[in-house]
Design a protein around this motif. Sequence first.
Motif, PDB file in Angstrom:
ATOM      1  N   MET A  64       0.781  -1.130   0.076  1.00 49.82           N
ATOM      2  CA  MET A  64      -0.129   0.028   0.097  1.00 49.82           C
ATOM      3  C   MET A  64       0.762   1.153   0.101  1.00 49.82           C
ATOM      4  SD  MET A  64      -3.168   1.133   2.528  1.00 49.82           S
ATOM      5  CE  MET A  64      -2.064   1.303   4.103  1.00 49.82           C
ATOM      6  N   TYR A  65       1.890   1.390   0.731  1.00 49.89           N
ATOM      7  CA  TYR A  65       2.770   2.421   0.878  1.00 49.89           C
ATOM      8  C   TYR A  65       3.617   2.451  -0.229  1.00 49.89           C
ATOM      9  CZ  TYR A  65       0.531   2.979   5.567  1.00 49.89           C
ATOM     10  OH  TYR A  65      -0.508   3.219   6.241  1.00 49.89           O
ATOM     11  N   PHE A  66       4.033   1.403  -0.762  1.00 49.96           N
ATOM     12  CA  PHE A  66       5.053   1.357  -1.994  1.00 49.96           C
ATOM     13  C   PHE A  66       4.383   2.061  -3.041  1.00 49.96           C
ATOM     14  CE2 PHE A  66       6.017  -0.876  -5.920  1.00 49.96           C
ATOM     15  CZ  PHE A  66       7.299  -0.609  -6.198  1.00 49.96           C
ATOM     16  N   THR A 121      -9.013   4.018   5.000  1.00 45.01           N
ATOM     17  CA  THR A 121      -8.212   4.200   4.049  1.00 45.01           C
ATOM     18  C   THR A 121      -8.833   4.173   2.722  1.00 45.01           C
ATOM     19  OG1 THR A 121      -6.877   2.327   5.204  1.00 45.01           O
ATOM     20  CG2 THR A 121      -6.276   2.674   2.838  1.00 45.01           C
ATOM     21  N   CYS A 122      -9.974   3.568   2.415  1.00 47.17           N
ATOM     22  CA  CYS A 122     -10.615   3.777   0.832  1.00 47.17           C
ATOM     23  C   CYS A 122     -11.266   4.902   0.958  1.00 47.17           C
ATOM     24  CB  CYS A 122     -11.661   2.477   0.963  1.00 47.17           C
ATOM     25  SG  CYS A 122     -11.088   0.954   1.009  1.00 47.17           S
ATOM     26  N   SER A 123     -11.602   5.696   1.925  1.00 47.82           N
ATOM     27  CA  SER A 123     -12.465   6.917   1.601  1.00 47.82           C
ATOM     28  C   SER A 123     -11.163   7.969   0.938  1.00 47.82           C
ATOM     29  CB  SER A 123     -13.158   7.471   2.898  1.00 47.82           C
ATOM     30  OG  SER A 123     -12.273   7.577   4.023  1.00 47.82           O
ATOM     31  N   ALA A 124     -10.113   7.804   1.856  1.00 47.50           N
ATOM     32  CA  ALA A 124      -8.877   8.571   1.264  1.00 47.50           C
ATOM     33  C   ALA A 124      -8.796   8.433  -0.330  1.00 47.50           C
ATOM     34  CB  ALA A 124      -7.672   8.666   2.251  1.00 47.50           C
ATOM     35  N   HIS A 125      -8.451   7.269  -0.380  1.00 49.24           N
ATOM     36  CA  HIS A 125      -8.147   6.803  -1.731  1.00 49.24           C
ATOM     37  C   HIS A 125      -9.103   7.278  -2.801  1.00 49.24           C
ATOM     38  CE1 HIS A 125      -7.349   3.757  -5.128  1.00 49.24           C
ATOM     39  NE2 HIS A 125      -6.567   4.614  -5.253  1.00 49.24           N
ATOM     40  N   PHE A 126     -10.497   7.017  -2.549  1.00 48.94           N
ATOM     41  CA  PHE A 126     -11.613   7.380  -3.484  1.00 48.94           C
ATOM     42  C   PHE A 126     -11.821   8.877  -3.536  1.00 48.94           C
ATOM     43  CE2 PHE A 126     -16.015   7.805  -4.726  1.00 48.94           C
ATOM     44  CZ  PHE A 126     -15.950   7.073  -5.685  1.00 48.94           C
ATOM     45  N   MET A 127     -11.490   9.753  -2.813  1.00 49.39           N
ATOM     46  CA  MET A 127     -11.215  11.047  -2.665  1.00 49.39           C
ATOM     47  C   MET A 127     -10.212  11.655  -3.873  1.00 49.39           C
ATOM     48  SD  MET A 127     -11.512  12.558   1.187  1.00 49.39           S
ATOM     49  CE  MET A 127     -11.192  14.048   0.821  1.00 49.39           C
ATOM     50  N   TYR A 178      -3.718  11.864   2.351  1.00 49.07           N
ATOM     51  CA  TYR A 178      -2.989  10.626   2.894  1.00 49.07           C
ATOM     52  C   TYR A 178      -2.638  10.839   3.980  1.00 49.07           C
ATOM     53  CZ  TYR A 178      -4.232   8.014  -1.534  1.00 49.07           C
ATOM     54  OH  TYR A 178      -4.782   7.516  -2.495  1.00 49.07           O
ATOM     55  N   THR A 179      -2.111  12.113   4.237  1.00 50.30           N
ATOM     56  CA  THR A 179      -1.414  12.157   5.805  1.00 50.30           C
ATOM     57  C   THR A 179      -2.365  12.482   6.923  1.00 50.30           C
ATOM     58  OG1 THR A 179      -0.957  14.474   5.328  1.00 50.30           O
ATOM     59  CG2 THR A 179       0.762  12.749   4.725  1.00 50.30           C
ATOM     60  N   LEU A 180      -3.221  13.413   6.581  1.00 52.70           N
ATOM     61  CA  LEU A 180      -4.454  13.455   7.750  1.00 52.70           C
ATOM     62  C   LEU A 180      -5.128  12.541   8.113  1.00 52.70           C
ATOM     63  CD1 LEU A 180      -5.417  17.355   6.374  1.00 52.70           C
ATOM     64  CD2 LEU A 180      -3.777  16.752   8.407  1.00 52.70           C
ATOM     65  N   ARG A 181      -5.710  11.592   7.227  1.00 52.43           N
ATOM     66  CA  ARG A 181      -6.218  10.627   7.324  1.00 52.43           C
ATOM     67  C   ARG A 181      -5.962   9.247   7.605  1.00 52.43           C
ATOM     68  NH1 ARG A 181     -11.567  11.844   5.976  1.00 52.43           N
ATOM     69  NH2 ARG A 181     -12.240   9.264   5.653  1.00 52.43           N
ATOM     70  N   ASN A 182      -4.293   9.261   7.789  1.00 52.67           N
ATOM     71  CA  ASN A 182      -3.762   8.025   7.795  1.00 52.67           C
ATOM     72  C   ASN A 182      -2.584   7.936   9.125  1.00 52.67           C
ATOM     73  OD1 ASN A 182      -1.432   5.957   7.642  1.00 52.67           O
ATOM     74  ND2 ASN A 182      -2.443   5.684   5.519  1.00 52.67           N
ATOM     75  N   GLU A 183      -3.085   7.484  10.030  1.00 52.19           N
ATOM     76  CA  GLU A 183      -2.271   7.328  11.426  1.00 52.19           C
ATOM     77  C   GLU A 183      -1.103   6.741  11.122  1.00 52.19           C
ATOM     78  OE1 GLU A 183      -3.175   9.035  14.103  1.00 52.19           O
ATOM     79  OE2 GLU A 183      -4.979   9.664  13.313  1.00 52.19           O
ATOM     80  N   GLU A 184      -0.883   5.747  10.531  1.00 52.04           N
ATOM     81  CA  GLU A 184       0.421   5.212  10.319  1.00 52.04           C
ATOM     82  C   GLU A 184       1.560   6.134   9.700  1.00 52.04           C
ATOM     83  OE1 GLU A 184       0.591   0.636   9.842  1.00 52.04           O
ATOM     84  OE2 GLU A 184      -0.760   1.209   8.385  1.00 52.04           O
ATOM     85  N   VAL A 185       1.197   6.853   8.624  1.00 53.03           N
ATOM     86  CA  VAL A 185       2.037   7.895   8.071  1.00 53.03           C
ATOM     87  C   VAL A 185       2.163   9.066   9.129  1.00 53.03           C
ATOM     88  CG1 VAL A 185       2.130   9.490   6.199  1.00 53.03           C
ATOM     89  CG2 VAL A 185       1.264   7.109   5.849  1.00 53.03           C
ATOM     90  N   LYS A 186       1.294   9.394   9.578  1.00 52.78           N
ATOM     91  CA  LYS A 186       1.479  10.628  10.856  1.00 52.78           C
ATOM     92  C   LYS A 186       2.497  10.247  11.737  1.00 52.78           C
ATOM     93  CE  LYS A 186      -2.850  11.795  11.485  1.00 52.78           C
ATOM     94  NZ  LYS A 186      -4.110  12.395  11.991  1.00 52.78           N
TER      95      LYS A 186
END
Length: 313
Positions: free
Chosen positions: A59-61, A239-245, A287-295
């Motif tokens: 996913m992150y790749f 995850t999916c809502s961020a991608h769909f946006m 992707y950063t605001l909605r992804n805790e792992e990345v933040k």
Amino acid sequence: MDALNQTRVTQFVFLGLTDNWVLEILFFMAFSVMYVLTLLGNILIMVTIVFTPRLHIPMYFFLSNLSFIDICHSSVTVPKMLEGLLLERKTISFDNCIAQLFFLHLFACAEIFLLTVMAYDRYVAICVPLHYPNVMDMRVCVQLVFALWLGGTIHSLVQTFLTIRLPYCGPNVIDSYFCDVPPVIKLACTDTYLTGMLIVSNSGTISLFCFLALVTSYMVILVSLRKQSAEGRRKALSTCSAHFMVVALFFGPCIFLYTHPDTNFSSDKVVSVFYTMVTPVLNPLIYTLRNEEVKNAMKRLRQRQVFSMKSCT
């Protein structure tokens, strides 16, 4: 052939976004900030993923590849547009114009395919999680990325060939701020109806087919989420809502621009600004605001850098 070469235009003139110098200065300042944020935001995502081992998963790749494409996509058009906002006469050579539309379609098509691949990745992870490690190992991911770049190159070569095969003997004024196939072929000294239809069948079909595939995959994911736990549903939906946006922001303008041959270029410039300027700068935020792992990875990376600096002092 000699006569054609003698009358072939050597440069094009952009009309740009506006002829009001006050608006041009305001646009220059706003778009310069957006371009810098695009570069910094996407580079930050790439660096975070590269230097965080726990993010070395498919996913992150794919996300790091999306950030790279966004940098390239915006860099094809934005620097030339910013230059034009400061100049009274906005020109580009014929060869540079062809190069610009080639790379524009290369990166745009690569992003379309990548977003489709990312949707497939989420489908496998959510709907068939037990098979995910085998279906989406890193070897397969690299092959998918290679395939999407190959597909983007083939698409871009077709678009470029359809453009350069036409004779251009004047006029040379493009009602836009960058070179794209529809406004350029409008200047050809021949009937371009068939070429326009080929462009629609190429770009439009790719955009529509991939968008329908994306929508279908997300419908299947939403149905399968009923069997997930509450925590699983929350994480998957985030995850999916961020991608769909991101998909909606990118595909909407693309489908609008490339699914109808009879184009009003003046109104399309607003749509073009949206997908060449706005979408690349929004992707890192989404992707950063909605992804805790990345933040969390960014925080750890920053703390590690701070500690390393203290140890050096």
